[in-house]
Design a protein around this motif. Sequence first.
Motif, PDB file in Angstrom:
ATOM      1  N   ILE A  42       0.831  -1.139   0.036  1.00  0.00           N
ATOM      2  CA  ILE A  42       0.046   0.406   0.439  1.00  0.00           C
ATOM      3  C   ILE A  42       0.527   1.290  -0.288  1.00  0.00           C
ATOM      4  O   ILE A  42       2.025   1.264   0.882  1.00  0.00           O
ATOM      5  N   LEU A  43       0.586   2.182  -0.648  1.00  0.00           N
ATOM      6  CA  LEU A  43       1.290   3.436  -1.229  1.00  0.00           C
ATOM      7  C   LEU A  43       0.617   4.705  -1.129  1.00  0.00           C
ATOM      8  O   LEU A  43      -0.390   4.228  -1.893  1.00  0.00           O
ATOM      9  N   GLY A  44       0.962   5.298   0.277  1.00  0.00           N
ATOM     10  CA  GLY A  44       0.098   6.888   0.020  1.00  0.00           C
ATOM     11  C   GLY A  44       1.089   7.661  -0.306  1.00  0.00           C
ATOM     12  O   GLY A  44       2.563   7.294  -0.575  1.00  0.00           O
ATOM     13  N   SER A  45      -0.046   8.777  -0.642  1.00  0.00           N
ATOM     14  CA  SER A  45       0.985   9.829  -1.510  1.00  0.00           C
ATOM     15  C   SER A  45       0.098  11.058  -1.823  1.00  0.00           C
ATOM     16  O   SER A  45      -1.811  10.954  -1.155  1.00  0.00           O
ATOM     17  N   LEU A  81       1.365  -2.239   8.651  1.00  0.00           N
ATOM     18  CA  LEU A  81       2.124  -1.640   8.624  1.00  0.00           C
ATOM     19  C   LEU A  81       3.510  -1.521   7.985  1.00  0.00           C
ATOM     20  O   LEU A  81       4.344  -0.823   7.234  1.00  0.00           O
ATOM     21  N   GLU A  82       3.770  -3.008   8.360  1.00  0.00           N
ATOM     22  CA  GLU A  82       4.741  -3.369   6.909  1.00  0.00           C
ATOM     23  C   GLU A  82       4.218  -3.120   5.765  1.00  0.00           C
ATOM     24  O   GLU A  82       5.674  -3.534   4.795  1.00  0.00           O
ATOM     25  N   ARG A  83       3.302  -3.500   5.438  1.00  0.00           N
ATOM     26  CA  ARG A  83       2.803  -3.272   3.721  1.00  0.00           C
ATOM     27  C   ARG A  83       2.778  -1.210   3.462  1.00  0.00           C
ATOM     28  O   ARG A  83       2.796  -1.520   1.991  1.00  0.00           O
ATOM     29  N   VAL A  84       2.842  -0.843   4.246  1.00  0.00           N
ATOM     30  CA  VAL A  84       2.751   0.356   3.829  1.00  0.00           C
ATOM     31  C   VAL A  84       3.895   1.576   4.035  1.00  0.00           C
ATOM     32  O   VAL A  84       4.608   1.150   4.444  1.00  0.00           O
ATOM     33  N   HIS A  85       3.696   2.118   3.070  1.00  0.00           N
ATOM     34  CA  HIS A  85       4.623   2.682   1.843  1.00  0.00           C
ATOM     35  C   HIS A  85       4.578   4.237   1.660  1.00  0.00           C
ATOM     36  O   HIS A  85       3.278   4.855   1.977  1.00  0.00           O
ATOM     37  N   TYR A  86       5.250   5.483   1.373  1.00  0.00           N
ATOM     38  CA  TYR A  86       4.497   6.751   1.582  1.00  0.00           C
ATOM     39  C   TYR A  86       5.098   8.115   0.646  1.00  0.00           C
ATOM     40  O   TYR A  86       6.860   7.403   0.712  1.00  0.00           O
ATOM     41  N   VAL A  87       4.891   8.588  -0.229  1.00  0.00           N
ATOM     42  CA  VAL A  87       5.996   9.330  -1.230  1.00  0.00           C
ATOM     43  C   VAL A  87       5.242  10.669  -1.229  1.00  0.00           C
ATOM     44  O   VAL A  87       3.705  10.538  -1.910  1.00  0.00           O
ATOM     45  N   PRO A  88       5.655  11.679  -0.291  1.00  0.00           N
ATOM     46  CA  PRO A  88       4.983  12.836  -1.045  1.00  0.00           C
ATOM     47  C   PRO A  88       5.118  13.557  -2.891  1.00  0.00           C
ATOM     48  O   PRO A  88       5.897  13.215  -3.377  1.00  0.00           O
ATOM     49  N   ALA A  89       3.434  14.230  -3.070  1.00  0.00           N
ATOM     50  CA  ALA A  89       3.754  14.462  -4.551  1.00  0.00           C
ATOM     51  C   ALA A  89       2.738  15.403  -4.660  1.00  0.00           C
ATOM     52  O   ALA A  89       1.951  15.579  -3.333  1.00  0.00           O
ATOM     53  N   THR A  90       2.683  16.736  -5.188  1.00  0.00           N
ATOM     54  CA  THR A  90       2.104  17.639  -5.946  1.00  0.00           C
ATOM     55  C   THR A  90       1.986  17.897  -7.119  1.00  0.00           C
ATOM     56  O   THR A  90       3.030  18.061  -8.195  1.00  0.00           O
ATOM     57  N   LEU A  91       1.118  18.389  -7.057  1.00  0.00           N
ATOM     58  CA  LEU A  91       0.566  18.482  -9.222  1.00  0.00           C
ATOM     59  C   LEU A  91       1.058  19.614  -9.257  1.00  0.00           C
ATOM     60  O   LEU A  91       1.196  20.571  -8.789  1.00  0.00           O
ATOM     61  N   GLY A  92       2.408  19.408 -11.103  1.00  0.00           N
ATOM     62  CA  GLY A  92       2.694  19.886 -11.189  1.00  0.00           C
ATOM     63  C   GLY A  92       4.240  20.283 -10.977  1.00  0.00           C
ATOM     64  O   GLY A  92       5.165  20.956 -11.705  1.00  0.00           O
ATOM     65  N   ALA A  95       9.040  16.710 -10.134  1.00  0.00           N
ATOM     66  CA  ALA A  95      10.386  16.089 -10.108  1.00  0.00           C
ATOM     67  C   ALA A  95       9.623  14.685  -8.554  1.00  0.00           C
ATOM     68  O   ALA A  95      10.214  14.183  -8.430  1.00  0.00           O
ATOM     69  N   SER A  96       8.418  15.433  -8.051  1.00  0.00           N
ATOM     70  CA  SER A  96       8.442  14.695  -7.086  1.00  0.00           C
ATOM     71  C   SER A  96       7.407  13.632  -8.038  1.00  0.00           C
ATOM     72  O   SER A  96       7.126  12.590  -7.188  1.00  0.00           O
ATOM     73  N   PHE A  97       6.156  13.703  -8.974  1.00  0.00           N
ATOM     74  CA  PHE A  97       5.696  12.888  -9.313  1.00  0.00           C
ATOM     75  C   PHE A  97       6.627  11.904  -9.731  1.00  0.00           C
ATOM     76  O   PHE A  97       6.176  10.450  -9.677  1.00  0.00           O
ATOM     77  N   ALA A  98       7.951  11.887 -10.156  1.00  0.00           N
ATOM     78  CA  ALA A  98       8.856  11.235 -10.910  1.00  0.00           C
ATOM     79  C   ALA A  98       9.586   9.897  -9.448  1.00  0.00           C
ATOM     80  O   ALA A  98       9.721   9.132  -9.856  1.00  0.00           O
ATOM     81  N   THR A  99       9.300  11.210  -8.337  1.00  0.00           N
ATOM     82  CA  THR A  99      10.145   9.872  -7.495  1.00  0.00           C
ATOM     83  C   THR A  99       9.140   8.898  -7.336  1.00  0.00           C
ATOM     84  O   THR A  99       8.724   7.822  -7.011  1.00  0.00           O
ATOM     85  N   LEU A 100       7.745   9.808  -7.347  1.00  0.00           N
ATOM     86  CA  LEU A 100       6.203   8.930  -7.100  1.00  0.00           C
ATOM     87  C   LEU A 100       6.365   7.568  -8.217  1.00  0.00           C
ATOM     88  O   LEU A 100       6.379   6.423  -7.059  1.00  0.00           O
ATOM     89  N   GLY A 101       7.031   8.279  -9.013  1.00  0.00           N
ATOM     90  CA  GLY A 101       6.648   7.096 -10.347  1.00  0.00           C
ATOM     91  C   GLY A 101       7.788   5.580 -10.667  1.00  0.00           C
ATOM     92  O   GLY A 101       7.241   4.625 -10.426  1.00  0.00           O
ATOM     93  N   GLN A 102       8.940   6.734  -9.469  1.00  0.00           N
ATOM     94  CA  GLN A 102       9.797   5.233  -9.255  1.00  0.00           C
ATOM     95  C   GLN A 102       9.718   4.012  -8.883  1.00  0.00           C
ATOM     96  O   GLN A 102       9.455   3.464  -9.005  1.00  0.00           O
TER      97      GLN A 102
END
Length: 485
Positions: A42-45, A81-92, A95-102
């Motif tokens: 599970i990836l939160g953003s 919680l062991e399944r859970v991860h997170y990447v902050p990202a903002t539309l526009g 760089a943040s969306f590229a990190t999320l995509g990776q």
Amino acid sequence: MSPSPASLLTIFGASGDLAQRMLLPSLYGLHRERLLPPGLRILGSARSEFDDAGFRENVAQAIGRFVPAGDLNDAELRGLLERVHYVPATLGDEASFATLGQRIDALREGGDAVYHLSTAPRFYGDICRALGAMDLAGPGTRVMLEKPIGHDLASATAIDDAVAAVFDEARIFRVDHYLGKDGVQNLLALRFGNALFEPLWNARHIQQVQITVAETVGVEGRGDYYDDYGAMRDMLQNHLLQLLCLVAMEPPSHFDPTAVRNEKIKVLRSLRPIGRDEVATETVAGQYAAGAIAGQAVPGYLEELGRASRTETFVAIRAQVDNWRWAGVPFYLRTGKRMPRRSTEIYLQLRQVPHSIFGAAPQPNALVIRLQPEERIELQVMSKTPGLDRGGLQLSPVELDLDMHEEFAAHRRRLAYERLYLDAIEGNGTLFVRRDETEAAWQWVDAIHDGWRATGMLPKPYPAGTWGPSAAATLIDRKGHSWRE
């Protein structure tokens, strides 16, 4: 070829109110009962600047707040919680969306992926385009969209077009969480699993249908959003029309996505249009003023909003389904805020007996399907009143009552999103809404809004803690009916 269970669920808007109250507790329930695929991650953003550890703490707090204490288990929570991860990202922010995509690509490990867009609908197209640009929206991916999709038919079509440019229709799962409720699905079981009801489910035997979704709450800090949508767009366009479809549709050939949705769209296309010439007699709009709920004084809508507004917080409609099964049967739809009690129910009143042998005509039979706050089914019938009946046999109404919680006490009451998540993860779209359903509903609702504007029809005030403006009672009384209260 059937979809494979997803190996990754990505939640956009993972720090928002819906995620805290419904989504994360639902995932905990599924994990606790070993219903999630073993390898699912599970990836939160969201825009919130969490790292993995910070978001896991946020998830733990939400589950602690919104999961009943009896269902909490530290070991199970740690497992989730062991399944859970997170990447902050903002539309526009590319760089943040590229990190999320990776991160999506790494966590997915070549398996299927579900993207749940728990954001404002205006962001759906941009998020999907970003996923497509990163080659993360191909075969094996599907996207969940929260309601309401758009503000009217034009905006809904624009959003649908933007999403469809990246995901084909079979991979788009439009959420109406009412369809995940046990009580709503039990309506289908009641109709199509029992020989008793379906022969009576038509205009020859049913006199009227009422569908009510009543809330005691006000706008609850959502004033700006609600003022832009109102009761018609926020509730009636999706929840009530979906319930109407399930009540009125023909038996599907199979219980599968295509067959069920094909029957629902027939109902929406059979709704008699309500336009400029009909809105005054077929619709009522209201707006709550100051009043009291459960003995507590509450402010009016304008006081909560802090400005003048013509937005309706209550709407009642007399709808007609123009087909052979339902010709002449009024469907009364009603929803509002600051009602006397919280209630979601479907009420089907049967026609009177053709001739009474007991003097005064007995009350007509009725079927009541309650969805909240408790789920139960009541069949209202007439019975002999106990006594010697020296002056003639007397009848009284009684209820044959199926209390779902009492009858199935051993079964845990599930959140709607548990079923919806599980279906999306497994690729089953039966309980999700198809594009043509959404757009047909908007077309019908848009005509009513156009009629209100053209005729200058304004919402009528009603005190908080009442069942709406008096005009709502007049609407139904014209046909000799009355609201269930």
